[in-house]
Design a protein around this motif. Sequence first.
Motif, PDB file in Angstrom:
ATOM      1  N   TRP A 124      -1.900  17.095  -9.221  1.00 41.98           N
ATOM      2  CA  TRP A 124      -2.538  15.096  -8.728  1.00 41.98           C
ATOM      3  C   TRP A 124      -4.081  15.495  -9.589  1.00 41.98           C
ATOM      4  CZ3 TRP A 124      -4.003  10.706  -7.994  1.00 41.98           C
ATOM      5  CH2 TRP A 124      -5.182  10.099  -7.176  1.00 41.98           C
ATOM      6  N   PHE A 171     -11.761  21.677   3.358  1.00 45.49           N
ATOM      7  CA  PHE A 171     -11.342  20.804   2.893  1.00 45.49           C
ATOM      8  C   PHE A 171     -11.035  19.938   2.439  1.00 45.49           C
ATOM      9  CE2 PHE A 171      -8.104  24.970   2.684  1.00 45.49           C
ATOM     10  CZ  PHE A 171      -7.171  24.404   2.451  1.00 45.49           C
ATOM     11  N   HIS A 172     -10.238  20.020   3.417  1.00 45.39           N
ATOM     12  CA  HIS A 172      -9.744  18.030   3.640  1.00 45.39           C
ATOM     13  C   HIS A 172     -10.967  17.136   3.449  1.00 45.39           C
ATOM     14  CE1 HIS A 172      -6.220  20.384   4.250  1.00 45.39           C
ATOM     15  NE2 HIS A 172      -5.252  18.837   3.741  1.00 45.39           N
ATOM     16  N   MET A 215       2.155  31.357  -0.670  1.00 47.39           N
ATOM     17  CA  MET A 215       1.065  29.628  -0.853  1.00 47.39           C
ATOM     18  C   MET A 215       0.340  30.046  -2.404  1.00 47.39           C
ATOM     19  SD  MET A 215       1.529  29.254   2.563  1.00 47.39           S
ATOM     20  CE  MET A 215       2.464  29.559   2.996  1.00 47.39           C
ATOM     21  N   VAL A 253     -10.138  15.467  -0.158  1.00 43.88           N
ATOM     22  CA  VAL A 253      -8.916  14.808   0.381  1.00 43.88           C
ATOM     23  C   VAL A 253     -10.237  13.181   0.602  1.00 43.88           C
ATOM     24  CG1 VAL A 253      -7.616  14.076   1.653  1.00 43.88           C
ATOM     25  CG2 VAL A 253      -7.398  16.783   1.466  1.00 43.88           C
ATOM     26  N   HIS A 306       2.936  22.147  -1.374  1.00 42.80           N
ATOM     27  CA  HIS A 306       1.997  20.834  -0.952  1.00 42.80           C
ATOM     28  C   HIS A 306       0.404  21.091  -1.719  1.00 42.80           C
ATOM     29  CE1 HIS A 306      -0.938  18.675   1.412  1.00 42.80           C
ATOM     30  NE2 HIS A 306      -1.255  19.265   1.774  1.00 42.80           N
ATOM     31  N   LEU A 344      -8.318  27.509  11.106  1.00 45.17           N
ATOM     32  CA  LEU A 344      -7.690  25.988  10.350  1.00 45.17           C
ATOM     33  C   LEU A 344      -9.093  25.807  10.439  1.00 45.17           C
ATOM     34  CD1 LEU A 344      -4.743  24.585  12.228  1.00 45.17           C
ATOM     35  CD2 LEU A 344      -4.849  24.511   9.701  1.00 45.17           C
ATOM     36  N   VAL A 365       3.575  19.230   6.969  1.00 46.77           N
ATOM     37  CA  VAL A 365       2.909  20.601   7.387  1.00 46.77           C
ATOM     38  C   VAL A 365       2.926  20.065   8.670  1.00 46.77           C
ATOM     39  CG1 VAL A 365       1.062  21.515   6.785  1.00 46.77           C
ATOM     40  CG2 VAL A 365       3.026  21.749   5.040  1.00 46.77           C
ATOM     41  N   ARG A 381      -2.157  27.775   8.050  1.00 43.92           N
ATOM     42  CA  ARG A 381      -1.280  28.920   7.271  1.00 43.92           C
ATOM     43  C   ARG A 381      -0.154  29.338   8.539  1.00 43.92           C
ATOM     44  NH1 ARG A 381      -3.398  31.512   1.737  1.00 43.92           N
ATOM     45  NH2 ARG A 381      -3.514  29.658   0.824  1.00 43.92           N
ATOM     46  N   GLY A 412       2.526  17.012   2.703  1.00 36.53           N
ATOM     47  CA  GLY A 412       1.397  17.764   3.354  1.00 36.53           C
ATOM     48  C   GLY A 412       1.884  17.036   4.903  1.00 36.53           C
ATOM     49  N   LEU A 462      -3.365  20.145  -4.695  1.00 35.19           N
ATOM     50  CA  LEU A 462      -5.112  20.632  -5.482  1.00 35.19           C
ATOM     51  C   LEU A 462      -4.999  20.991  -7.043  1.00 35.19           C
ATOM     52  CD1 LEU A 462      -7.490  21.651  -4.112  1.00 35.19           C
ATOM     53  CD2 LEU A 462      -6.808  23.846  -4.409  1.00 35.19           C
ATOM     54  N   ASN A 498      -4.655  15.677  15.316  1.00 31.72           N
ATOM     55  CA  ASN A 498      -4.353  16.015  13.571  1.00 31.72           C
ATOM     56  C   ASN A 498      -3.003  15.542  12.936  1.00 31.72           C
ATOM     57  OD1 ASN A 498      -5.094  18.146  10.950  1.00 31.72           O
ATOM     58  ND2 ASN A 498      -3.483  19.287  11.480  1.00 31.72           N
TER      59      ASN A 498
END
Lengths: 582, 184
Positions: A88, A397-398, A141, A402, A80, A391, A57, A460, A54, A85, A486
Motif C-alpha cells: 500500500w 507504529f500504528h 512475519m 497508520v 497484513h 504490543l 488480527v 505477534r 488487520g 506496510l 483495541n
Amino acid sequence: MATAAGELGVIGGIAAKFRSCPATGLKVDLAAERLIKANAVVAVVYLAIGGLLGLLVALTRWPAIHLLDADTFYLVLTAHGINVLLFWIIFFEIAVLYFASAILLNCRLATPWLAWMAFVLMIVGSLLTNWAVLQGDSSVMFTSYVPMQASPNFYLGLILFAVGALIGCGVFFGTLVIAREERTYEGSVPLVTFGAITAAIIAVFTIASGAIILIPTWLWSLGYIANIDTLMYKLVWWGMGHSSQQINVSAQVAIWYAIIGLLLGAKPLSEKVSRTAFFLYILFLQLASAHHLLVEPGLSAEWKVFNTSYALYLAVLGSLIHGMTVPGAIEAAQRKNGYVNGMFEWLRKAPWDNPAFAGMFLSLVLFGFLGGISGVVLGSEQLNIMMHNTLYVPGHFHGTVVAGTTLAFMALTYLVLPLIFQRQVIWPKLAKWQPYLFGIGAGGISLFMMGAGTLGVSRRHWDITFSDALLSFDYPPAAFLMMGLNGIFAILASIGGILYILITVGTVLWGKKVDASNALESLGPMPARVLQSGSSANVAKHGSAEAHHLPGTYVIVGVFFVSFVLYYFVNWKYLSELWPMS
Amino acid sequence: MALRPPEVRVWWNEPIARGELLWIVIAFLWGLFMFGMMIYWHLEGKQNLSTEVYRIDPEVFAQRAEETTEKYKIGEEGDTGIPIVAPPPGSDVYMVARLWEWWPVLQLEKGQSYRLHISSVDWQHGFSLQPVNINLQVHPGLEHIITITPQETGVFTVVCNEYCGLGHHTMTGRIRVVEPGQGG
Ligand code: HEM
Ligand SMILES: [Cu+2]
Ligand SMILES: [Cu+2]
C-alpha cells in the motif's frame, strides 16, 4: 481529454502530451497522469486487502472474540504487515514521486515505458510474495528473521518488488534532470518536490540495504548459502526496514505542505528551515537500524546509544521542526485569510469539513503525539528493555504509519481525485466523516496497543491466556481491557477504511467530471479568500522575512513539548523500579 | 507556496523568524539532553543491559545448562517434569530457549545477584519476564550473560515475545523468587 484542451507540447524535440490543470494552472503530462493513476489504484487495492486482514488480527487479539485459529492468525498477520506496510505505502509513494516531479515541475515524465516496467515488476513481486504467504509455509512475519525460513518465492517476490520501486525512483530522478535541462521551472524546486527528493534518496539507500540482505537470504532458502548470521541479518534488514519508515515520514510531511498549500494558500514560514529539516533526515537516518537492536546481545552500548539517537537526535530534530513549521504555516496563512481574532480563530475556522484538511491535520497531531513521542521513548537504549517486542511496538507504529502516513495519504487522495482523476468526490457528506472515523480508530488502536504493551503483553501472540502452554500465566485484567478496546477501535478504523475505499472507487467510476467551471470547488470547502483568488496556487505572497505572529502555534507546540517531557520522565521512573541488572 | 518554486530565489539568505529559531534551539537542546540521559543511566542507573556476550555452539550451551541443572536441581515444577534449579547466590545460572520452552525453572533468592546465561539452541526467541516486564532478545549462537537481582518474591513467568513459529504462544518458562535462606 474531456476537460482542458489537450495540448501537444514539443519540448526538447520529444513529443509529450499535456493538459493544463484548471485548478492550479499546472501543466499535466498525460503519461505521468496515467502512471499516477495506475500506481494509486493498486495502492488502494492493497490497502483494502491489508486493512481487512488487520481487522481480522485485531479481532483475534481481542480475547473475548479470538476469531482465527493459531496457524491462520500467524499467516494473516504476516500478510497484513506486508500488504499494508510495503505494498500500500510504496505503490502510493511511487505515485507521489511522479506527481512531485512531472506535475509540480511542469515537465514530462522521463521514460514512461520504464516506469511501466517498474509498475509491472512491483505487481509481479507483490503477487508472488502474497502467493507464497498464502501457501502457508511462509508465516514468518514481514521481518522474516533468520534462521526461520520462508519459501524462496517469499524473498524473490520482495526482491522483484524492490527492484521495481528502485526503477521508479530512477524515473523520478530522470524527470528532475529533464526538468532542469528543459527549464520547466524557475529557481529552486518547490518544497514539496524537495521533500519527495528526500524520500527518494532515502529510498535508494533503503532498497540497497534490502538487496544486500534479501538476495543472500533468498539464496540461503534455495540452499546455495549454508548460513546467514542472525545478528547481521537484523542489522542490515533494519537498514531497509527503518529507513523505509523515514521515506514515509518525508513523503507524509511533503504531503502536509502540499495540502495546506492547495487549500489554505499556506507557504512555509521559512524555506531554509523546512528544507534543512528534510535534509537532516538524509544525513542521519542511516543510523536508525540501531533502535530495533537495543536489547540484542553482541552490540556495544556505545554503538547503541550513538546510533539510536541518530547522532544526538538530529533526525528527530527534523521532525520536531516540521512539527512547528507546519501548524505555523497554517496559522500564518489563515491569518492572511482574515481569521485574525484571538489565539485560535485561525484553527476554529479552518475547513474542518474538507476531508483533505481534516485528514491532514489529524495526521499531524496523531503522528506527533502518539507516534512521535512513543518512538523516541521506545528508542531510548535502556527504556527499550521495558518495551521490546511488546504490543507497545505495534502501538507506536500504528501511530506513525497508520494514523500518520496512511491518513495523510487518504487526505491527499481527496485532492488527487479532482486534480488527477478529474472526478468530483461522490458522497461528500460521507467523505467529510471519513478522516475522523479512520483517524480516531487508528489513534485508538495505537493508544491501546501501547497501553497493553506497557502492561507487558507480547506482540505477534495468538493467545495471551496461554491456554495451551505447559506453564500458564495471566496478564493483569487491565491488559484484557486494553485488547478489547483495541478491538473496538479497530472496528472504527475499519469502517473509516472501508468508507475510504468505497468513496475512492465510487468517485473514480461514477464521480462527476471536473472541468474549468467547477475545478476549484471540486477541491472541497476552503477559505473564501483562496476561492476568490481564482486559483489556489495564487495566494500566499507573504515572505518569510516578515515577522510572523503565531501565538496559537506556540501554544500547540508548548503543549506538545510539555507532554513529551513528562511522558519521557515517567518512563525513566518506571525503569528505575525494575529489577537491577547489569 | 510549497507546490511552487520559492518566490524569493535566494531563499537561503532570508532571515529566520525569532519564534522558529527559538523552537529549533529548544528542540536541539532537548535532543542533547535525551542523548545525555542514556549515558547518565549507564553511569548512575541500575538497569543497563549487559554487554557480556560470547559466541557459542548451541550444543555446548545446552550441555552446560544440563550440567548446572543436574548439580542444583531441587525438584520438579508441578507435574510438568521440568526441573527446578536453585543455584547458590552469586553463581552462574543457565536458561535455554528452544522450540517451545524456557528450560529449566529457576529458583532464586530475593536481593541476591546471579549471573544469568541465556541463549537459544534453535531460532530467535524473546525473553519477556512478566509481570516485571524485562524484555531481551535471544539469538542462537550468542550467549548473553546478565547479572540480575530479583527485588520481590513470587512466581514470575518468562513469556516468549519473539515470534518463533506456530507454537510461539505456548512457549513459557518460570522463575521463582523466594526469601533469602528459604531455597531448597
Ligand atoms: C483497519 C486498520 C488496521 C488495523 C485494525 C490494524 C491492526 C493491527 C493489529 C491488531 C496488529 C497486530 C499486532 C500484533 O499482534 O503484534 C497489527 C500489526 C501490524 N500492522 Fe496493522 N492495522 C491496521 C492498519 C495498518 C496499516 C494501514 C498499516 C501500515 C501502513 C499497518 C501495519 C502493521 C504492521 C507492519 C504490523 C506488524 C505485523 C508484524 O508484527 O509482523 N496496519 N495491525
Ligand atoms: Cu520462542
Ligand atoms: Cu516465540
